[in-house]
Design an enzyme around this catalytic site. Sequence first.
Site, PDB file in Angstrom:
ATOM      1  N   GLY A  45       0.753   1.485  -4.842  1.00 21.16           N
ATOM      2  CA  GLY A  45      -0.391   0.745  -4.338  1.00 21.16           C
ATOM      3  C   GLY A  45      -1.501   1.883  -4.196  1.00 21.16           C
TER       4      GLY A  45
ATOM      5  N   ARG B  13       6.827   5.214 -21.992  1.00 20.97           N
ATOM      6  CA  ARG B  13       7.789   6.215 -21.883  1.00 20.97           C
ATOM      7  C   ARG B  13       8.270   6.382 -23.611  1.00 20.97           C
ATOM      8  NH1 ARG B  13      10.218   3.386 -16.338  1.00 20.97           N
ATOM      9  NH2 ARG B  13       9.261   4.944 -14.929  1.00 20.97           N
TER      10      ARG B  13
ATOM     11  N   ASN C  42      10.309  -4.586  -7.894  1.00 19.92           N
ATOM     12  CA  ASN C  42      11.645  -4.792  -8.796  1.00 19.92           C
ATOM     13  C   ASN C  42      12.485  -5.768  -7.882  1.00 19.92           C
ATOM     14  OD1 ASN C  42      11.697  -3.545 -11.249  1.00 19.92           O
ATOM     15  ND2 ASN C  42      11.812  -1.543 -10.265  1.00 19.92           N
TER      16      ASN C  42
ATOM     17  N   HIS D  10      13.197  -5.819 -17.612  1.00 17.37           N
ATOM     18  CA  HIS D  10      13.008  -4.585 -16.935  1.00 17.37           C
ATOM     19  C   HIS D  10      14.162  -4.042 -16.358  1.00 17.37           C
ATOM     20  CE1 HIS D  10      10.594  -1.089 -15.756  1.00 17.37           C
ATOM     21  NE2 HIS D  10      10.689  -1.391 -14.573  1.00 17.37           N
TER      22      HIS D  10
ATOM     23  N   ARG E 284      13.923   1.900  -5.476  1.00 15.78           N
ATOM     24  CA  ARG E 284      15.244   2.464  -5.611  1.00 15.78           C
ATOM     25  C   ARG E 284      15.509   3.794  -5.137  1.00 15.78           C
ATOM     26  NH1 ARG E 284      17.355   2.228 -11.465  1.00 15.78           N
ATOM     27  NH2 ARG E 284      15.134   2.537 -12.625  1.00 15.78           N
TER      28      ARG E 284
ATOM     29  N   ASP F 238      -1.106  -4.271   3.398  1.00  9.68           N
ATOM     30  CA  ASP F 238       0.487  -3.921   3.783  1.00  9.68           C
ATOM     31  C   ASP F 238       0.812  -4.301   5.320  1.00  9.68           C
ATOM     32  OD1 ASP F 238       2.069  -1.555   2.381  1.00  9.68           O
ATOM     33  OD2 ASP F 238       2.831  -2.115   4.283  1.00  9.68           O
TER      34      ASP F 238
ATOM     35  N   GLY G 161       0.795  -1.181   0.034  1.00  8.44           N
ATOM     36  CA  GLY G 161      -0.020  -0.066   0.125  1.00  8.44           C
ATOM     37  C   GLY G 161       0.922   1.397  -0.058  1.00  8.44           C
TER      38      GLY G 161
ATOM     39  N   ASN H  85      13.990  -7.583  -1.595  1.00  5.55           N
ATOM     40  CA  ASN H  85      12.643  -7.695  -2.249  1.00  5.55           C
ATOM     41  C   ASN H  85      12.441  -9.404  -2.264  1.00  5.55           C
ATOM     42  OD1 ASN H  85      12.267  -5.230  -1.952  1.00  5.55           O
ATOM     43  ND2 ASN H  85      12.152  -4.878  -4.288  1.00  5.55           N
TER      44      ASN H  85
HETATM   45  O1  TXD Z   1       7.241  -0.730 -13.637  1.00  2.00           O
HETATM   46  C1  TXD Z   1       7.582  -1.274 -12.657  1.00  2.00           C
HETATM   47  N1  TXD Z   1       7.538  -2.890 -12.736  1.00  2.00           N
HETATM   48  C2  TXD Z   1       8.098  -0.749 -11.626  1.00  2.00           C
HETATM   49  C3  TXD Z   1       8.432  -1.368 -10.355  1.00  2.00           C
HETATM   50  C4  TXD Z   1       8.007   0.836 -11.628  1.00  2.00           C
HETATM   51  C5  TXD Z   1       8.687   1.650 -10.565  1.00  2.00           C
HETATM   52  C6  TXD Z   1       8.614   0.898  -9.422  1.00  2.00           C
HETATM   53  N2  TXD Z   1       8.777  -0.522  -9.345  1.00  2.00           N
HETATM   54  C7  TXD Z   1       8.913  -1.130  -7.943  1.00  2.00           C
HETATM   55  O2  TXD Z   1       7.468  -1.317  -7.433  1.00  2.00           O
HETATM   56  C8  TXD Z   1       9.736  -0.661  -7.006  1.00  2.00           C
HETATM   57  O3  TXD Z   1      10.990  -0.731  -7.333  1.00  2.00           O
HETATM   58  C9  TXD Z   1       9.285  -1.208  -5.672  1.00  2.00           C
HETATM   59  O4  TXD Z   1       9.905  -2.697  -5.539  1.00  2.00           O
HETATM   60  C10 TXD Z   1       7.719  -1.671  -5.959  1.00  2.00           C
HETATM   61  C11 TXD Z   1       6.921  -0.530  -4.981  1.00  2.00           C
HETATM   62  O5  TXD Z   1       7.156   0.767  -5.514  1.00  2.00           O
HETATM   63  P1  TXD Z   1       6.760   1.797  -4.459  1.00  2.00           P
HETATM   64  O6  TXD Z   1       6.945   3.136  -5.029  1.00  2.00           O
HETATM   65  O7  TXD Z   1       5.195   1.562  -4.467  1.00  2.00           O
HETATM   66  O8  TXD Z   1       7.256   1.369  -3.202  1.00  2.00           O
HETATM   67  P2  TXD Z   1       6.748   2.104  -1.827  1.00  2.00           P
HETATM   68  O9  TXD Z   1       6.029   3.236  -1.801  1.00  2.00           O
HETATM   69  O10 TXD Z   1       7.883   1.739  -0.853  1.00  2.00           O
HETATM   70  O11 TXD Z   1       5.602   0.917  -1.356  1.00  2.00           O
HETATM   71  C12 TXD Z   1       6.105  -0.464  -1.053  1.00  2.00           C
HETATM   72  C13 TXD Z   1       5.321  -1.035  -0.237  1.00  2.00           C
HETATM   73  C14 TXD Z   1       5.281  -0.213   1.420  1.00  2.00           C
HETATM   74  O12 TXD Z   1       4.008   0.418   1.794  1.00  2.00           O
HETATM   75  C15 TXD Z   1       5.578  -1.388   2.356  1.00  2.00           C
HETATM   76  O13 TXD Z   1       5.175  -1.182   3.641  1.00  2.00           O
HETATM   77  C16 TXD Z   1       5.102  -2.471   1.787  1.00  2.00           C
HETATM   78  O14 TXD Z   1       5.414  -2.342   0.199  1.00  2.00           O
HETATM   79  N3  TXD Z   1       5.718  -3.732   1.930  1.00  2.00           N
HETATM   80  C17 TXD Z   1       5.053  -4.935   2.306  1.00  2.00           C
HETATM   81  N4  TXD Z   1       3.871  -5.159   1.810  1.00  2.00           N
HETATM   82  C18 TXD Z   1       3.505  -6.411   2.176  1.00  2.00           C
HETATM   83  N5  TXD Z   1       4.152  -7.307   2.526  1.00  2.00           N
HETATM   84  C19 TXD Z   1       5.321  -7.277   2.789  1.00  2.00           C
HETATM   85  N6  TXD Z   1       6.037  -8.336   3.349  1.00  2.00           N
HETATM   86  C20 TXD Z   1       5.861  -5.827   2.757  1.00  2.00           C
HETATM   87  N7  TXD Z   1       7.116  -5.377   2.793  1.00  2.00           N
HETATM   88  C21 TXD Z   1       7.073  -3.984   2.573  1.00  2.00           C
END
Ligand code: TXD
Length: 321
Positions: free
Chosen positions: A15, A152, A121, A176, A83, A34, A11, A96
């Site tokens: 999310g 893009r 990722n 990717h 990242r 989350d 979330g 991850n």
């Molecule tokens: O095109 C694509 N595929 C992407 C992927 C483009 C941009 C970013 N991309 C990847 O998506 C990025 O590298 C991250 O690995 C993910 C999620 O990106 P986001 O920007 O949404 O990251 P956030 O804001 O940090 O959110 C990740 C959430 C955060 O709220 C954590 O508390 C939660 O993941 N989290 C979990 N949720 C459920 N279960 C577990 N174990 C968990 N651990 C962390």
Amino acid sequence: MSRKKISLIGGGQIGGVLAQLIALKQLGDVVMFDVVENLPQGKTLDIAEAARVNGFDSKVTGTNSYKDISGSDLVIVTAGLPRKPGMSRDDLLTTNAKIMKSVAEAVKEYAPNSIAIIISNPLDAMVTLFKNVTGFPANRVVGQAGVLDSSRFATFIAWELGVSVKDVNALVLGGHGDTMVPIVRYANVNGIPVMELLERKYKDKTKAAEVMKAMVERTKMAGGEVVNLLKTGSAFYSPAASAIQMAEAILHDEKRLISACAYLNGEFGVTGYYVGVPAILGENGVEKVVEFSLDKEEQALMDNSVNAVKKLVEDMGRLGF
Ligand code: TXD
């Protein structure tokens, strides 16, 4: 007829946008999971309280308990760290993979019949891990990367040519990562080759080739460009929008032919790996991987990208996943 149930695992930034877009488009009811206490509850309450203004009936709720995803039709996974400047997507592998394993175990238990779109990722490795842990058939596990990378590329072409991006078709294949493969030969504006339009614009083939090369390079580095500007995270509006296009294709059985990270079983000469390829998405998830012949140069770039994916998956194996 009951509404579709769409569970979002993660979330965070992506999310949150996913939840809002699903509600705005009324694709179904949303459950956002989350691990952070109260975060998904707070975000979804905020989105739900705009229902009157936005005019949607979708239910949008948050949870810290996996049992609330029971019976999901579609699961979209963004759990994991994003990242920071200076990091490659592959630097996220260790953290991850651990998170993705736990997510996959929970989805296998609580939403065993769902179709899953993975976004976290490093994408190609995370999709592979999710499939391996759930044991879901390949058609029910797909990764989002190509829709965004293609969008893009199309955006840069539209800006360069001064045309509506709606008329631009541009496909990006491969992993990717920095090795992704924008397919220049077939990039077109309503059927007219982009290269021809560039050559007419600059009246110079060399200059046109240089401009295209710069757009290809910018596409490959586009994720990093946003990371460097944001400093605290990575792109989230565009990845969410891209996953929504895939979700719509699946939920509405659209049979869209789009670039998706799909499991290959001999297509493009690759067996047993997830790679970005043209695929038809419909009610059964990835219904078909669509092959077309690559020229020598494209094939070499694709091979290079596939090798990068293979290395990433091997690294993941060495880490015990
Ligand atoms: O095109 C694509 N595929 C992407 C992927 C483009 C941009 C970013 N991309 C990847 O998506 C990025 O590298 C991250 O690995 C993910 C999620 O990106 P986001 O920007 O949404 O990251 P956030 O804001 O940090 O959110 C990740 C959430 C955060 O709220 C954590 O508390 C939660 O993941 N989290 C979990 N949720 C459920 N279960 C577990 N174990 C968990 N651990 C962390």
